[in-house]
Design a protein around this motif. Structure first.
Motif, PDB file in Angstrom:
ATOM      1  N   PHE A 481       9.250  58.363 -45.421  1.00 28.52           N
ATOM      2  CA  PHE A 481       8.118  59.046 -44.612  1.00 28.52           C
ATOM      3  C   PHE A 481       7.224  59.839 -45.523  1.00 28.52           C
ATOM      4  O   PHE A 481       6.148  60.217 -44.931  1.00 28.52           O
ATOM      5  N   GLU A 485       6.021  64.997 -44.305  1.00 29.46           N
ATOM      6  CA  GLU A 485       6.328  64.592 -42.810  1.00 29.46           C
ATOM      7  C   GLU A 485       7.884  65.256 -42.568  1.00 29.46           C
ATOM      8  O   GLU A 485       8.245  65.140 -41.393  1.00 29.46           O
ATOM      9  N   LEU A 486       8.536  65.899 -43.694  1.00 31.15           N
ATOM     10  CA  LEU A 486       9.882  66.286 -43.438  1.00 31.15           C
ATOM     11  C   LEU A 486       9.901  67.765 -43.446  1.00 31.15           C
ATOM     12  O   LEU A 486      11.070  68.242 -43.689  1.00 31.15           O
ATOM     13  N   LYS A 562      12.630  53.602 -37.697  1.00 29.81           N
ATOM     14  CA  LYS A 562      11.842  54.582 -38.192  1.00 29.81           C
ATOM     15  C   LYS A 562      12.001  55.884 -37.189  1.00 29.81           C
ATOM     16  O   LYS A 562      12.415  56.889 -37.512  1.00 29.81           O
ATOM     17  N   THR A 565      15.427  57.134 -37.283  1.00 26.60           N
ATOM     18  CA  THR A 565      15.876  57.692 -38.742  1.00 26.60           C
ATOM     19  C   THR A 565      15.050  59.250 -38.772  1.00 26.60           C
ATOM     20  O   THR A 565      15.615  60.150 -39.166  1.00 26.60           O
ATOM     21  N   TYR A 566      14.031  59.271 -37.983  1.00 25.29           N
ATOM     22  CA  TYR A 566      12.983  60.449 -38.025  1.00 25.29           C
ATOM     23  C   TYR A 566      13.705  61.549 -37.320  1.00 25.29           C
ATOM     24  O   TYR A 566      13.872  62.647 -37.599  1.00 25.29           O
TER      25      TYR A 566
END
Length: 602
Positions: A481, A485-486, A562, A565-566
């Motif tokens: 990502f 973004e985390l 995704k 996972t996100y």
RNA sequence: GUGCCCGUAGCUCAGUUGGAUAGAGCAAGUGCCUUCUAAGCACUAGGUCGGAGGUUCGACUCCUCUCGGGCACGCCA
């Protein structure tokens, strides 16, 4: 039937909001005439049931209401059930056992809890329980006669963690150190310092005689005194050098102690000393106050029971009516010779604490100070008109081991395991965590070998490993990502509906317990509960991780999905956050990786 | 003699302040590595919560008594 709105504010947790919901359900049932109470609603609890199969939350309210309502608990539960079912956050209501009401919440509630964690960050779990009450935690308080050693560490860590815990629970905390610089012990320090001073000037002092401190560390003090004063005191009578050398020694020792404490991240807000208490008149004043309250009289005590004392002679003494406040006997404040008794400075010090406005006093002491509480509680009651409360946390001794073999400690020979040695060998965070893995009252074995062992049965490792794993996962996810973004801010906005498996929700529910643990541990003054909580949370997390072994769709990173996972990264970030929050209370630094590292820093 | 603390699985210990079928780790037995760290996970077995009464819808938890262990108990510091 109308839905019950839930009032929610910033400090509310899932538990407190459901508690409010249940209280409202009771009120509504009363308002509608289906329930009649002839007394106030008693104190009831909303808590996670022991068995998760019973639901998300359980309340005992129906059982608590049996008397006031004059109905059996299950009948009351039936009435409340109808009201609770209409609440939008509630997915299901069941009545079980003797009258428990088991609630299941909608998944979105738990998903929102993840957002709350990410939003609150390190403040997740903060409580307003203490309502800003001024509390003074006195700990360490070792006399300035030597370095910190193994015997001091437990009390130091417990006191510091307790202070951190109370702060998180909404108390206004002061961390304080009181040292005795006016008794015979510091005179011994002064004389030993003088001996080392003469040694530093080249005299042959031979072996350290009985009644002096044998530790090598005092050589440095002697040399430092030479560096400052040269030969100024050589050959002078004791009356001339005793005061200045004592002061020099005390200051040197206190500086050393503060450096030692710094190694495990302990920094007191206030240092108080006995001499000051005497010189600025606090001692006289505290005595005067007791006198004005009519609590001082001259009388003769009976001889102490159960102990043979050959030299006992009855004599009239100045006594404090501590038996008015629950003490088993009145206490002498002056000795036969007219000097203050040894408890008088302690009395003055506790007067000073009250005077400064603290309403909760906590002292952390070893179990060998058993009689202290009984003697000091009456003092605190007398000065505060019973408004302030004194609590003593007694902690048992620590036995030190290396490779499973007990390490002999001898204070007389000066052969001690120092705090510095412990920190250098296993790391500050590990020392602190390990000291908190047992109820303070029970004896603790500190094994240098086990503390650094990287196995399941080392709680320090197990919790740090969980945190390191979170970091590792987020690092890997960053490759997919992008690390930007985390962040917690970004992850809060994630669509969390994919977080719905029972295993994942169990982990979220575990995290939601954090604030309850903070409050319970603070109320009980038991910081070790935080360590046990983190151990539980780590076990939930490791368990979920390993589900991925059997079922690849349960791995946190699922390359071809995704959105899933996100969402899971938000979950991981939340776990990381709660672990950090807990470690912060304990004063342990979270580790980002363990591979070739030992815990080293605070 | 008196007060405080402790007593929970073979071992080391938790137990959400009175809740549902008392829980972990180690030790014993079984299974799991083509992985984001197997430094681990899951399962099995293991208990008269020192003992006896009492309080109540309900007790490891509260009360009384009792047994065993620890620490205290001076006008010393």
């Amino acid at each position: 039937m109308s839905a019950i709105p839930i009032e929610k504010n910033d400090t509310m947790t899932i538990y407190s909001s459901i508690h409010a919901l249940v209280a409202q359900a009771v009120q509504q049932a009363v308002a509608e005439g289906v329930l009649t109470l002839n007394a106030e609603t008693p104190h009831f609890v909303v808590e996670p049931p022991r068995d998760p199969a019973h639901g998300d939350l359980a309340t005992n309210v129906a059982m608590m209401l049996t008397k006031a309502a004059g109905k059996p608990p299950r009948a009351i539960a039936e009435i409340l059930k109808k009201h609770l079912e209409s609440a939008p956050v509630v997915a299901a209501v069941e009545i079980a056992g003797p009258g428990f009401i088991n609630l299941r919440l909608r998944e979105t509630e738990w998903q929102n809890e993840i957002r709350t964690i990410l939003h609150d960050g390190r403040h997740y779990g903060d409580s307003k329980l203490g309502q800003g009450t001024k509390v003074l935690v006195e700990y360490v308080s070792a006399n300035p006669t030597g370095p910190m050693h193994a015997g001091h560490v437990r009390g130091a860590v417990v006191g510091d963690a307790l202070a951190g815990l109370l702060a998180k629970a909404g108390y206004d905390v002061t961390r304080e150190y009181y040292f005795n610089d006016a008794g015979t012990q510091v005179d011994v320090l002064a004389r030993t310092t003088y001996l080392r001073y003469r040694e530093a000037l080249g005299e042959d002092i031979g072996a350290i005689p009985e009644g002096f401190y044998p530790g090598e560390y005092l050589k440095d003090v002697g040399q430092a005194l030479v560096a400052r004063d040269g030969m100024k005191w050589q050959g002078k009578p004791e009356a001339e050098w005793l005061d200045p050398v004592r002061e020099f020694g005390v200051q040197y020792m206190m500086r050393m102690i503060r450096e030692d404490l710094d190694l495990i991240g302990i920094h007191h807000d206030v240092f108080t000393n006995e001499r000051e208490m005497i010189e600025n008149g606090t001692l006289e004043k505290s005595f005067k106050i007791l006198e004005d309250k009519g609590l001082i009289y001259v009388g003769t005590l009976p001889p102490p029971k159960g102990k043979v004392m050959e030299d006992w002679e009855p004599a009239p003494l100045t006594l404090f009516r501590s038996s008015n406040f629950g003490d088993s006997t009145d206490r002498p404040l002056k000795k036969r010779d007219g000097n203050w008794a040894y408890i008088m400075p302690d009395i003055a010090y506790h007067y000073d604490k009250i005077r400064r406005g603290y309403s909760l006093l906590i002292n952390v002491l070893g179990t060998d100070h058993g009689g202290y509480l009984e003697r000091m509680r009456p003092v605190v009651s007398a000065f505060s008109d019973s408004k302030a409360r004194l609590e003593v946390i007694f902690n048992s001794i620590v036995k030190v081991f290396k490779n499973g073999e007990p390490v002999k400690l001898s204070k007389r020979s000066g052969n001690l395991i120092t705090l510095r040695e412990m920190v250098e060998q296993v790391g500050a965070g590990a020392v602190r965590f390990f000291m908190l893995t047992r109820d303070p009252k029970s004896q603790l074995d500190f094994d240098f070998t086990k503390v650094v062992e990287q196995t399941r049965d080392n709680p320090v490792f197990y919790v740090q490993y969980a945190h390191a794993r979170c970091c590792s996962i987020l690092r890997h996810a960053g490759e997919i990502f992008g690390a930007d973004e985390l962040t917690a801010e970004k992850l809060q906005k994630a669509d969390l509906t994919p977080i719905s498996s029972p295993e994942e929700l169990l982990l979220v529910k575990g995290m939601a317990n954090w604030s309850r643990v903070v409050e319970a541990a603070a109320t009980a003054c038991e910081p070790h509960r935080v360590a046990f909580y983190l151990l539980d949370l780590a076990a939930l997390f490791h368990g979920l991780w390993n589900k991925g072994n059997d079922n690849t769709s349960l791995r946190f990173i699922v390359a071809d999905n995704k959105p899933l996972t996100y969402a899971r990264m938000a979950l991981i970030k939340a776990v990381q956050t709660v672990l950090q929050s807990g470690l912060a209370v304990m004063g342990c630094a979270p580790l980002e990786e363990l591979r070739n590292e030992r815990p080293t820093d605070v």
